[in-house]
Design an enzyme around this catalytic site. Structure first.
Site, PDB file in Angstrom:
ATOM      1  N   CYS A  72      22.053 -12.189  17.802  1.00 47.77           N
ATOM      2  CA  CYS A  72      22.969 -11.068  18.051  1.00 47.77           C
ATOM      3  C   CYS A  72      24.100 -11.487  18.994  1.00 47.77           C
ATOM      4  O   CYS A  72      24.984 -12.229  18.608  1.00 47.77           O
ATOM      5  CB  CYS A  72      22.187  -9.854  18.561  1.00 47.77           C
ATOM      6  SG  CYS A  72      23.056  -8.299  18.293  1.00 47.77           S
ATOM      7  N   HIS A  92      18.324  -9.123  14.305  1.00 46.54           N
ATOM      8  CA  HIS A  92      17.187  -9.138  15.219  1.00 46.54           C
ATOM      9  C   HIS A  92      15.913  -9.570  14.485  1.00 46.54           C
ATOM     10  O   HIS A  92      15.208  -8.747  13.911  1.00 46.54           O
ATOM     11  CB  HIS A  92      16.967  -7.745  15.809  1.00 46.54           C
ATOM     12  CG  HIS A  92      18.017  -7.332  16.792  1.00 46.54           C
ATOM     13  ND1 HIS A  92      17.760  -7.175  18.137  1.00 46.54           N
ATOM     14  CD2 HIS A  92      19.336  -7.067  16.636  1.00 46.54           C
ATOM     15  CE1 HIS A  92      18.866  -6.811  18.766  1.00 46.54           C
ATOM     16  NE2 HIS A  92      19.841  -6.738  17.860  1.00 46.54           N
ATOM     17  N   GLU A 108      13.086 -10.427  15.725  1.00 49.95           N
ATOM     18  CA  GLU A 108      11.847  -9.907  16.321  1.00 49.95           C
ATOM     19  C   GLU A 108      11.459  -8.578  15.684  1.00 49.95           C
ATOM     20  O   GLU A 108      10.292  -8.237  15.570  1.00 49.95           O
ATOM     21  CB  GLU A 108      11.995  -9.754  17.831  1.00 49.95           C
ATOM     22  CG  GLU A 108      12.644  -8.494  18.319  1.00 49.95           C
ATOM     23  CD  GLU A 108      14.117  -8.404  17.991  1.00 49.95           C
ATOM     24  OE1 GLU A 108      14.636  -7.280  17.881  1.00 49.95           O
ATOM     25  OE2 GLU A 108      14.768  -9.459  17.831  1.00 49.95           O
TER      26      GLU A 108
END
Length: 380
Positions: free
Chosen positions: A264, A354, A356
């Site tokens: 990001c 993202h 995760e």
């Protein structure tokens, strides 16, 4: 931002955009006034992770899903220690949460943390307006004594814009801390916190990585003081054009050819470190359903996003940079925005989204394994 935590369900509220468009509804969460950049999120779930993502600092989030709050709030899913959104906009919030993990309602959590919101407005019309006109400054006003429309509009237009905002140090940790590896420790990673989400070091810990999380103001000396096998640059809020400090640190990491991974904001930092520019998107990508193609494999992933800026790099060629050849590794299939970069002559890569993906999806979890592979190769 001024707030009150008294019951808000029947309190009048007004949302005012900087171009003069007005939406009237009822207060949701705390009563008072708040300001920020109006953006919309297309996720149909994961609102708790959205609210607590530091990347949303100074943004008023409009939920495109009409029903929000159905599963309530718990103390296990936040991505940080607090809610970071400046304001919250929903159409039809749940009156009663229904989930075995819920500990309180979303409305109660917003009130407890002093987050001003608005409910009962046409969020579809608001989203279409932001898509057509772009993200813009906004104010939410609620209470028994609302200012007149002219006063509210003037207050909105006095607020700072997101372009040019330097915000990462406001949300990052002030002191270093360590997230230990789960099981056998295999590697040490220095993670520069520009607004890191809690799940990110956890994903690395799952792979045997001891993560040293450092403040956004960390220097190259701070990074290498932990003797890292790899360096990570996190997500975060604000305009990457202001992040000269992190860019300088990343350039030193690239000079030393230490394995590097950014996500990001970290992707935008890598873009700048390589000599590319960055620019503000009209309305950004926010949600957990954005299609991205990994150009190195041809695979299409459904991915989680929250970014209003992007890297200006050529999609159709390999670029020469001060640190070797670089190419765009990932691209958004909706609008061809650069979603990833990689160096071809040393171990460094980044993605704009993202991986995760707390609250899902998990299509991009392999990127953490790719980071591990770079560190393994470097060690070998």
């Amino acid at each position: 931002m001024t707030t009150s935590t008294r019951g808000a369900a029947k309190v009048p509220a007004v949302l005012v955009l900087e171009d003069g468009r007005i939406f009237r509804g009822r207060a949701y969460g705390a009563v008072g006034e708040t300001f920020g950049e109006a953006v919309f999120s297309t996720g149909m779930t994961g609102y708790q992770e959205t609210l607590t993502d530091p990347s949303y600092h100074r943004q008023v989030v409009v939920m495109t899903a009409p029903h929000v709050g159905n599963t309530g709030v718990n103390d296990e899913d936040p991505e940080s220690a607090r809610i970071w959104v400046a304001g919250y906009v929903v159409r039809d919030p749940a009156r009663v949460p229904s989930n075995w993990r819920a500990q309180r309602s979303l409305d109660e959590e917003l009130r407890l943390q002093g987050v001003v919101g608005i409910q009962g407005i046409d969020t579809r019309a608001l989203t279409r307006h932001l898509r057509e006109c772009g993200a813009m400054r906004v104010g939410i006003f609620s209470g028994s004594a609302l200012p007149d429309e002219g006063t509210m509009l003037a207050e909105v237009r006095q607020q700072a814009e997101m372009k040019g905002a330097d915000l990462s140090a406001e949300v990052a940790t002030k002191e270093p801390y360590v997230v230990p590896a789960l099981g056998e420790k295999k590697f040490t990673v220095a993670a520069v916190d520009l607004g890191i989400k809690g799940m990110t070091p956890h994903r690395m810990a799952e792979r045997g990585i001891e993560v040293h999380v450092l403040p956004a103001t960390a220097t190259a000396e701070d990074v290498y003081a932990v003797d890292p096998d790899g360096v990570f640059f996190s997500n975060g809020p604000g305009d990457p054009a202001t992040a000269d400090g992190p860019v300088a640190v990343m350039q030193e990491v690239l000079r030393r050819k230490t394995p590097l991974f950014g996500i990001c904001f970290g992707n935008q930092i890598l873009g700048r470190a390589l000599g590319f520019g960055t620019y503000k998107l009209k309305y950004g990508h926010r949600g957990i359903n954005q299609p991205v193609q990994d150009r190195t494999t041809g695979k299409v992933e459904v991915t989680a996003h929250n970014h209003g800026f992007a890297v200006d790099a050529p999609l159709d060629k390999v670029s020469d940079t001060p640190f070797g050849r670089a190419e765009v590794s990932h691209v958004c299939l909706n609008d061809d925005v650069v979603e990833g970069l990689q160096l071809l002559d040393q171990p460094a890569f980044s993605v704009q989204y993202h991986p995760e993906a707390a609250a899902g999806p998990h299509d991009a979890a392999y990127l953490f394994d790719r980071f591990v592979s770079l560190m393994e190769a470097e060690r070998a």
